[in-house]
Scaffold this motif. Sequence first.
Motif, PDB file in Angstrom:
ATOM      1  N   PHE A 153       0.843  -1.195   0.000  1.00 15.76           N
ATOM      2  CA  PHE A 153       0.000   0.000   0.000  1.00 15.76           C
ATOM      3  C   PHE A 153       0.878   1.245   0.000  1.00 15.76           C
ATOM      4  CE2 PHE A 153      -2.352   3.346   2.220  1.00 15.76           C
ATOM      5  CZ  PHE A 153      -3.526   3.358   1.494  1.00 15.76           C
ATOM      6  N   SER A 154       0.476   2.273  -0.737  1.00 19.50           N
ATOM      7  CA  SER A 154       1.203   3.537  -0.775  1.00 19.50           C
ATOM      8  C   SER A 154       0.362   4.637  -0.146  1.00 19.50           C
ATOM      9  CB  SER A 154       1.540   3.922  -2.221  1.00 19.50           C
ATOM     10  OG  SER A 154       2.132   5.216  -2.257  1.00 19.50           O
ATOM     11  N   TRP A 155       0.989   5.423   0.764  1.00 21.89           N
ATOM     12  CA  TRP A 155       0.306   6.536   1.410  1.00 21.89           C
ATOM     13  C   TRP A 155       0.411   7.822   0.596  1.00 21.89           C
ATOM     14  CZ3 TRP A 155      -2.786   6.115   5.608  1.00 21.89           C
ATOM     15  CH2 TRP A 155      -2.714   4.910   6.322  1.00 21.89           C
ATOM     16  N   THR A 156       1.117   7.798  -0.506  1.00 17.39           N
ATOM     17  CA  THR A 156       1.252   8.997  -1.325  1.00 17.39           C
ATOM     18  C   THR A 156      -0.100   9.388  -1.914  1.00 17.39           C
ATOM     19  OG1 THR A 156       3.541   8.505  -1.900  1.00 17.39           O
ATOM     20  CG2 THR A 156       2.340   9.974  -3.373  1.00 17.39           C
ATOM     21  N   GLY A 157      -0.459  10.662  -1.775  1.00 18.05           N
ATOM     22  CA  GLY A 157      -1.697  11.132  -2.359  1.00 18.05           C
ATOM     23  C   GLY A 157      -2.412  12.139  -1.486  1.00 18.05           C
ATOM     24  N   PHE A 158      -3.549  12.587  -1.966  1.00 14.42           N
ATOM     25  CA  PHE A 158      -4.363  13.596  -1.304  1.00 14.42           C
ATOM     26  C   PHE A 158      -5.498  12.915  -0.549  1.00 14.42           C
ATOM     27  CE2 PHE A 158      -7.759  16.875  -1.435  1.00 14.42           C
ATOM     28  CZ  PHE A 158      -7.096  17.875  -0.748  1.00 14.42           C
ATOM     29  N   THR A 159      -5.732  13.350   0.691  1.00 19.47           N
ATOM     30  CA  THR A 159      -6.772  12.769   1.539  1.00 19.47           C
ATOM     31  C   THR A 159      -7.631  13.862   2.158  1.00 19.47           C
ATOM     32  OG1 THR A 159      -5.353  10.885   2.115  1.00 19.47           O
ATOM     33  CG2 THR A 159      -7.225  11.308   3.558  1.00 19.47           C
ATOM     34  N   VAL A 160      -8.929  13.651   2.179  1.00 23.77           N
ATOM     35  CA  VAL A 160      -9.854  14.534   2.903  1.00 23.77           C
ATOM     36  C   VAL A 160     -10.636  13.680   3.889  1.00 23.77           C
ATOM     37  CG1 VAL A 160     -10.051  16.228   1.048  1.00 23.77           C
ATOM     38  CG2 VAL A 160     -11.641  14.298   1.127  1.00 23.77           C
TER      39      VAL A 160
ATOM     40  N   VAL B 275       6.921   8.533   5.593  1.00 27.85           N
ATOM     41  CA  VAL B 275       5.814   9.303   5.029  1.00 27.85           C
ATOM     42  C   VAL B 275       5.919  10.741   5.517  1.00 27.85           C
ATOM     43  CG1 VAL B 275       3.316   9.555   4.858  1.00 27.85           C
ATOM     44  CG2 VAL B 275       4.336   7.272   4.929  1.00 27.85           C
ATOM     45  N   LEU B 276       6.000  11.677   4.574  1.00 21.58           N
ATOM     46  CA  LEU B 276       6.012  13.104   4.873  1.00 21.58           C
ATOM     47  C   LEU B 276       4.701  13.704   4.394  1.00 21.58           C
ATOM     48  CD1 LEU B 276       9.608  13.928   3.542  1.00 21.58           C
ATOM     49  CD2 LEU B 276       8.948  13.474   5.912  1.00 21.58           C
TER      50      LEU B 276
ATOM     51  N   ARG C 260       3.468  16.552   9.019  1.00 21.65           N
ATOM     52  CA  ARG C 260       3.393  15.191   9.569  1.00 21.65           C
ATOM     53  C   ARG C 260       4.625  14.403   9.137  1.00 21.65           C
ATOM     54  NH1 ARG C 260      -1.708  11.399   9.437  1.00 21.65           N
ATOM     55  NH2 ARG C 260      -1.355  11.429   7.189  1.00 21.65           N
ATOM     56  N   LEU C 261       5.129  13.590  10.053  1.00 20.62           N
ATOM     57  CA  LEU C 261       6.230  12.680   9.781  1.00 20.62           C
ATOM     58  C   LEU C 261       5.842  11.316  10.331  1.00 20.62           C
ATOM     59  CD1 LEU C 261       9.131  11.960   8.927  1.00 20.62           C
ATOM     60  CD2 LEU C 261       9.884  12.781  11.182  1.00 20.62           C
ATOM     61  N   GLY C 262       5.819  10.308   9.447  1.00 17.14           N
ATOM     62  CA  GLY C 262       5.364   9.002   9.893  1.00 17.14           C
ATOM     63  C   GLY C 262       6.201   7.864   9.362  1.00 17.14           C
ATOM     64  N   TYR C 263       5.961   6.677   9.923  1.00 18.14           N
ATOM     65  CA  TYR C 263       6.601   5.448   9.482  1.00 18.14           C
ATOM     66  C   TYR C 263       5.489   4.456   9.148  1.00 18.14           C
ATOM     67  CZ  TYR C 263       9.907   1.594   9.171  1.00 18.14           C
ATOM     68  OH  TYR C 263      10.668   0.552   8.716  1.00 18.14           O
TER      69      TYR C 263
ATOM     70  N   ALA D 100      -5.240  16.671   3.665  1.00 16.66           N
ATOM     71  CA  ALA D 100      -3.812  16.383   3.795  1.00 16.66           C
ATOM     72  C   ALA D 100      -3.247  15.901   2.472  1.00 16.66           C
ATOM     73  CB  ALA D 100      -3.579  15.326   4.873  1.00 16.66           C
ATOM     74  N   PHE D 101      -1.959  16.154   2.289  1.00 11.11           N
ATOM     75  CA  PHE D 101      -1.222  15.534   1.191  1.00 11.11           C
ATOM     76  C   PHE D 101      -0.014  14.822   1.775  1.00 11.11           C
ATOM     77  CE2 PHE D 101       2.010  15.210  -2.087  1.00 11.11           C
ATOM     78  CZ  PHE D 101       1.273  14.630  -3.121  1.00 11.11           C
ATOM     79  N   ASN D 102       0.148  13.540   1.430  1.00  7.72           N
ATOM     80  CA  ASN D 102       1.250  12.728   1.927  1.00  7.72           C
ATOM     81  C   ASN D 102       2.142  12.272   0.775  1.00  7.72           C
ATOM     82  OD1 ASN D 102       0.438  12.564   4.767  1.00  7.72           O
ATOM     83  ND2 ASN D 102      -1.302  11.396   3.988  1.00  7.72           N
ATOM     84  N   TRP D 103       3.412  12.099   1.086  1.00 10.83           N
ATOM     85  CA  TRP D 103       4.395  11.611   0.118  1.00 10.83           C
ATOM     86  C   TRP D 103       5.225  10.539   0.795  1.00 10.83           C
ATOM     87  CZ3 TRP D 103       9.800  13.737  -0.953  1.00 10.83           C
ATOM     88  CH2 TRP D 103      10.338  13.136  -2.094  1.00 10.83           C
ATOM     89  N   GLN D 104       5.213   9.322   0.245  1.00 10.96           N
ATOM     90  CA  GLN D 104       5.910   8.198   0.856  1.00 10.96           C
ATOM     91  C   GLN D 104       7.188   7.864   0.100  1.00 10.96           C
ATOM     92  OE1 GLN D 104       3.507   4.755   1.645  1.00 10.96           O
ATOM     93  NE2 GLN D 104       5.251   3.470   2.207  1.00 10.96           N
ATOM     94  N   VAL D 105       8.301   7.738   0.841  1.00  9.90           N
ATOM     95  CA  VAL D 105       9.582   7.286   0.309  1.00  9.90           C
ATOM     96  C   VAL D 105      10.022   6.091   1.143  1.00  9.90           C
ATOM     97  CG1 VAL D 105      11.967   7.897  -0.198  1.00  9.90           C
ATOM     98  CG2 VAL D 105      10.179   9.636  -0.392  1.00  9.90           C
ATOM     99  N   ASP D 106      10.009   4.911   0.528  1.00  9.60           N
ATOM    100  CA  ASP D 106      10.260   3.677   1.262  1.00  9.60           C
ATOM    101  C   ASP D 106       9.228   3.562   2.386  1.00  9.60           C
ATOM    102  OD1 ASP D 106      11.380   1.284   1.930  1.00  9.60           O
ATOM    103  OD2 ASP D 106      13.183   2.109   2.832  1.00  9.60           O
ATOM    104  N   HIS D 107       9.653   3.509   3.670  1.00  9.55           N
ATOM    105  CA  HIS D 107       8.690   3.436   4.771  1.00  9.55           C
ATOM    106  C   HIS D 107       8.393   4.810   5.378  1.00  9.55           C
ATOM    107  CE1 HIS D 107       8.473  -0.958   5.109  1.00  9.55           C
ATOM    108  NE2 HIS D 107       9.775  -0.970   4.837  1.00  9.55           N
TER     109      HIS D 107
END
Length: 229
Positions: free
Chosen positions: A34-41, A90-91, A132-135, A81-88
């Motif tokens: 699963f990829s967290w990259t994308g726009f969420t409302v 998530v920014l 936001r900074l996540g794993y 929110a907008f998230n961008w995932q690189v490996d594990h």
Amino acid sequence: MRARSSAAVVASLALILGASHGALAAPPVEQPAFSWTGFTVGLDVGYAWAQASGQDCNWGRNKCPAYSTGADGIVGGAYAAFNWQVDHIVLGIEGDIEGSAVTGTSAFSSPFTNYLYGHAVDESWQASLRARLGYAFDRTLVYVTGGVAYADVFNNLWRLGKSFHAYSETRPGWTVGAGVEQALSDHFTARLEYRYTGFDSSENSVGTNSTILQDLNQQAIRMGIGYKF
């Protein structure tokens, strides 16, 4: 002839059983991560508790009885929110705006007069803009968040049952917190989040007779449901 026919039948059955066994033992097709990259409302609702403390200074700040008022209530609204995932890792960047029913009252006395005073605090809305900074553990995201916050705060002080200093102001501040978010499907997510918010100190005066000094902080727990595009 019969022996040859029986051998042929046995050989055919062995081939069929071998092929069936190979099909059953085939490894399952691996699903993509699963990829967290994308726009969420999304929408959220929660419960907040706050503390307003300060001084009511009268007569040119020569006499300043202190007060402390606890407040609590439901908060709820919308976030994007907008998230961008690189490996594990998530920014992301996120903003929210909520209606607030956080209210509270208190009574206090003054050592300078014989009057009993009262104070009420009421938040009508609040908002924030945060990083936001996540794993990501595939569909589970653990994160920390922080940024700026704002709230519309109404204060009212009274003595002898009569209001003598009422005012409303938009208070800036800062907020930090942490949470966990779960992807329920490719598009729907659910989250649980805790945040602490400290608002800037406030000073509001009416002429030279009354100056209200106040510090305000708040804690909140929220649940949210989001849609990821």
